[in-house]
Write a protein that holds these residues in place. Sequence first.
Motif, PDB file in Angstrom:
ATOM      1  N   ALA A  30       0.823  -1.212   0.000  1.00 33.25           N
ATOM      2  CA  ALA A  30       0.000   0.000   0.000  1.00 33.25           C
ATOM      3  C   ALA A  30       0.852   1.256   0.000  1.00 33.25           C
ATOM      4  CB  ALA A  30      -0.933  -0.001   1.211  1.00 33.25           C
ATOM      5  N   GLY A  31       2.171   1.085   0.053  1.00 38.65           N
ATOM      6  CA  GLY A  31       3.075   2.229   0.003  1.00 38.65           C
ATOM      7  C   GLY A  31       2.753   3.264   1.061  1.00 38.65           C
ATOM      8  N   SER A  32       2.745   4.528   0.643  1.00 36.00           N
ATOM      9  CA  SER A  32       2.499   5.638   1.571  1.00 36.00           C
ATOM     10  C   SER A  32       1.075   6.164   1.456  1.00 36.00           C
ATOM     11  CB  SER A  32       3.489   6.776   1.287  1.00 36.00           C
ATOM     12  OG  SER A  32       3.321   7.265  -0.036  1.00 36.00           O
ATOM     13  N   SER A  33       0.170   5.340   0.908  1.00 42.60           N
ATOM     14  CA  SER A  33      -1.172   5.821   0.579  1.00 42.60           C
ATOM     15  C   SER A  33      -2.000   6.220   1.788  1.00 42.60           C
ATOM     16  CB  SER A  33      -1.925   4.759  -0.225  1.00 42.60           C
ATOM     17  OG  SER A  33      -2.126   3.583   0.536  1.00 42.60           O
ATOM     18  N   CYS A  34      -1.691   5.679   2.971  1.00 37.58           N
ATOM     19  CA  CYS A  34      -2.531   5.994   4.141  1.00 37.58           C
ATOM     20  C   CYS A  34      -1.697   6.279   5.385  1.00 37.58           C
ATOM     21  CB  CYS A  34      -3.537   4.882   4.399  1.00 37.58           C
ATOM     22  SG  CYS A  34      -2.820   3.230   4.585  1.00 37.58           S
ATOM     23  N   VAL A  35      -0.492   6.796   5.188  1.00 36.14           N
ATOM     24  CA  VAL A  35       0.367   7.134   6.323  1.00 36.14           C
ATOM     25  C   VAL A  35       0.419   8.645   6.494  1.00 36.14           C
ATOM     26  CG1 VAL A  35       2.484   7.185   4.922  1.00 36.14           C
ATOM     27  CG2 VAL A  35       2.632   6.795   7.391  1.00 36.14           C
ATOM     28  N   ARG A  36       0.482   9.083   7.722  1.00 37.77           N
ATOM     29  CA  ARG A  36       0.767  10.483   8.021  1.00 37.77           C
ATOM     30  C   ARG A  36       2.288  10.618   8.081  1.00 37.77           C
ATOM     31  NH1 ARG A  36      -3.460  11.986  12.971  1.00 37.77           N
ATOM     32  NH2 ARG A  36      -5.390  11.438  11.857  1.00 37.77           N
ATOM     33  N   LEU A  37       2.889  10.992   6.984  1.00 38.40           N
ATOM     34  CA  LEU A  37       4.346  11.026   6.920  1.00 38.40           C
ATOM     35  C   LEU A  37       4.902  12.114   7.826  1.00 38.40           C
ATOM     36  CD1 LEU A  37       4.971  10.504   3.097  1.00 38.40           C
ATOM     37  CD2 LEU A  37       5.661   8.959   4.948  1.00 38.40           C
ATOM     38  N   PRO A  38       5.836  11.775   8.709  1.00 42.16           N
ATOM     39  CA  PRO A  38       6.469  12.788   9.556  1.00 42.16           C
ATOM     40  C   PRO A  38       7.168  13.858   8.723  1.00 42.16           C
ATOM     41  CG  PRO A  38       6.910  10.601  10.411  1.00 42.16           C
ATOM     42  CD  PRO A  38       6.279  10.419   9.051  1.00 42.16           C
ATOM     43  N   ASN A  39       7.236  15.054   9.257  1.00 42.96           N
ATOM     44  CA  ASN A  39       7.857  16.164   8.542  1.00 42.96           C
ATOM     45  C   ASN A  39       9.364  16.022   8.434  1.00 42.96           C
ATOM     46  OD1 ASN A  39       5.329  17.279   8.248  1.00 42.96           O
ATOM     47  ND2 ASN A  39       5.524  18.658   9.987  1.00 42.96           N
ATOM     48  N   SER A  40       9.974  15.208   9.282  1.00 46.04           N
ATOM     49  CA  SER A  40      11.407  14.949   9.198  1.00 46.04           C
ATOM     50  C   SER A  40      11.681  13.573   9.776  1.00 46.04           C
ATOM     51  CB  SER A  40      12.208  16.010   9.966  1.00 46.04           C
ATOM     52  OG  SER A  40      12.200  15.750  11.358  1.00 46.04           O
ATOM     53  N   ASN A  41      12.920  13.100   9.591  1.00 42.34           N
ATOM     54  CA  ASN A  41      13.289  11.801  10.153  1.00 42.34           C
ATOM     55  C   ASN A  41      13.948  11.932  11.525  1.00 42.34           C
ATOM     56  OD1 ASN A  41      15.788  12.830   9.478  1.00 42.34           O
ATOM     57  ND2 ASN A  41      16.432  11.074   8.244  1.00 42.34           N
ATOM     58  N   SER A  42      13.810  13.079  12.151  1.00 43.57           N
ATOM     59  CA  SER A  42      14.369  13.298  13.480  1.00 43.57           C
ATOM     60  C   SER A  42      13.469  12.683  14.548  1.00 43.57           C
ATOM     61  CB  SER A  42      14.554  14.787  13.747  1.00 43.57           C
ATOM     62  OG  SER A  42      15.495  15.347  12.858  1.00 43.57           O
ATOM     63  N   PRO A  43      14.037  12.314  15.689  1.00 42.53           N
ATOM     64  CA  PRO A  43      13.249  11.644  16.717  1.00 42.53           C
ATOM     65  C   PRO A  43      12.500  12.618  17.621  1.00 42.53           C
ATOM     66  CG  PRO A  43      15.516  11.794  17.430  1.00 42.53           C
ATOM     67  CD  PRO A  43      15.478  12.357  16.027  1.00 42.53           C
ATOM     68  N   ILE A  44      11.566  12.057  18.369  1.00 41.20           N
ATOM     69  CA  ILE A  44      10.914  12.734  19.486  1.00 41.20           C
ATOM     70  C   ILE A  44      11.686  12.339  20.744  1.00 41.20           C
ATOM     71  CG2 ILE A  44       8.755  12.931  20.781  1.00 41.20           C
ATOM     72  CD1 ILE A  44       7.514  11.694  18.081  1.00 41.20           C
ATOM     73  N   THR A  45      11.930  13.288  21.622  1.00 44.28           N
ATOM     74  CA  THR A  45      12.690  12.970  22.841  1.00 44.28           C
ATOM     75  C   THR A  45      11.903  13.228  24.120  1.00 44.28           C
ATOM     76  OG1 THR A  45      13.721  15.162  22.785  1.00 44.28           O
ATOM     77  CG2 THR A  45      14.932  13.350  21.746  1.00 44.28           C
ATOM     78  N   SER A  46      10.734  13.833  24.006  1.00 42.00           N
ATOM     79  CA  SER A  46       9.903  14.097  25.183  1.00 42.00           C
ATOM     80  C   SER A  46       8.712  13.152  25.194  1.00 42.00           C
ATOM     81  CB  SER A  46       9.416  15.548  25.183  1.00 42.00           C
ATOM     82  OG  SER A  46       8.446  15.743  26.206  1.00 42.00           O
ATOM     83  N   VAL A  47       8.484  12.480  26.328  1.00 39.22           N
ATOM     84  CA  VAL A  47       7.333  11.587  26.450  1.00 39.22           C
ATOM     85  C   VAL A  47       6.104  12.331  26.946  1.00 39.22           C
ATOM     86  CG1 VAL A  47       8.762   9.557  26.840  1.00 39.22           C
ATOM     87  CG2 VAL A  47       7.965  10.888  28.806  1.00 39.22           C
ATOM     88  N   THR A  48       6.239  13.616  27.254  1.00 37.41           N
ATOM     89  CA  THR A  48       5.126  14.377  27.806  1.00 37.41           C
ATOM     90  C   THR A  48       4.478  15.321  26.793  1.00 37.41           C
ATOM     91  OG1 THR A  48       6.631  16.097  28.627  1.00 37.41           O
ATOM     92  CG2 THR A  48       6.104  14.287  30.129  1.00 37.41           C
ATOM     93  N   GLY A  49       5.076  15.487  25.621  1.00 35.30           N
ATOM     94  CA  GLY A  49       4.503  16.352  24.600  1.00 35.30           C
ATOM     95  C   GLY A  49       3.530  15.609  23.708  1.00 35.30           C
ATOM     96  N   SER A  50       2.670  16.356  23.016  1.00 32.85           N
ATOM     97  CA  SER A  50       1.657  15.731  22.161  1.00 32.85           C
ATOM     98  C   SER A  50       2.255  15.011  20.962  1.00 32.85           C
ATOM     99  CB  SER A  50       0.654  16.792  21.681  1.00 32.85           C
ATOM    100  OG  SER A  50       1.306  17.805  20.937  1.00 32.85           O
TER     101      SER A  50
END
Length: 321
Positions: A30-50
């Motif tokens: 299905a490729g990328s047909s139904c994914v919300r592609l992240p704006n970058s490939n950088s990680p999230i480091t906070s577990v308390t943010g949305s």
Amino acid sequence: MRYSLTTAAFIASAAAHATFQQLWINNVDAGSSCVRLPNSNSPITSVTGSDIACNVAGSSRGVCPVNAGDQLTVEMHQQPGDRSCKNEAIGGDHFGPVQVYMAAVSDATTAVGSSQNWFKVAGLGMVSRSPNYFGTQVLNDNCGHFTFTVPKDIAPGNYLVRAEVIALHVASSAGGAQFYVSCYQINVSGSGSAKPPTVKFPGAYSANDPGILVNIHQSLSTYIVPGPTPYGTTIPPVASTPYPTTATWNTANQPKTVPTVVPGSPATTVSTGQGGPTSVSTSFTTPTVTPTSTPGGSPLWGQCGGGTCKILNDYYYQCVN
């Protein structure tokens, strides 16, 4: 130009960042047909943010149709649009668990991830202690693919699927763990009614959880996977023997292109969830993964009726049909 060790380490780390980008439905790409592609490939480091719920991502109009009990495969790579198996899905010794959650929503295209109720459906933590071997290493062995089963008894409707890698290479201090998250939009058909216990993102994790604040640069006998117990399945136990590094995904048939059309949509696809919108399509091809044979000549994964047998460790085998 002269680089310091700190600068070099930063460059190496940045190059190893990654995103979940593609989805397979019962071995159909299905490729990328139904994914919300992240704006970058950088990680999230906070577990308390949305952002811990569905990352900082663009919107998607696609909603992929699946059936309860289907096999879904999420696919991760370092760079946007890259599907090459020559490169690790997530490099730089970014070792840690792989997990998948789902959340029932009224409209997958507009649902806000941080407002949803999530239940875990699959995960791989540390699969072997001889030597230590993590879910991300299994992901790399399989060209970034991780397969799980949509629970057969869940209620029909729109869902978000949350795929997650937690990289622990610098997690020995608080805030060091790196979270790589993408959300997919699906509609589940079926006759079930189950509503599994749920958690919130943020809320499910603490920065001090033993599976998040941990030094993996030592010999570990066990590892506590963050979050709740998966619904309807278990996370494989830690094996005491070396983990097999042979791919169970047929990497020889890995496609080079990325479909952008929801499967089964020659022109348009309408989500059948509660309020799901129309997804405009243009064309679609359906490359599949074809089983090969064992060295002895017998059909590989024959015990799975033509599907694949995923060897998760020496205690746990899973048939993927």
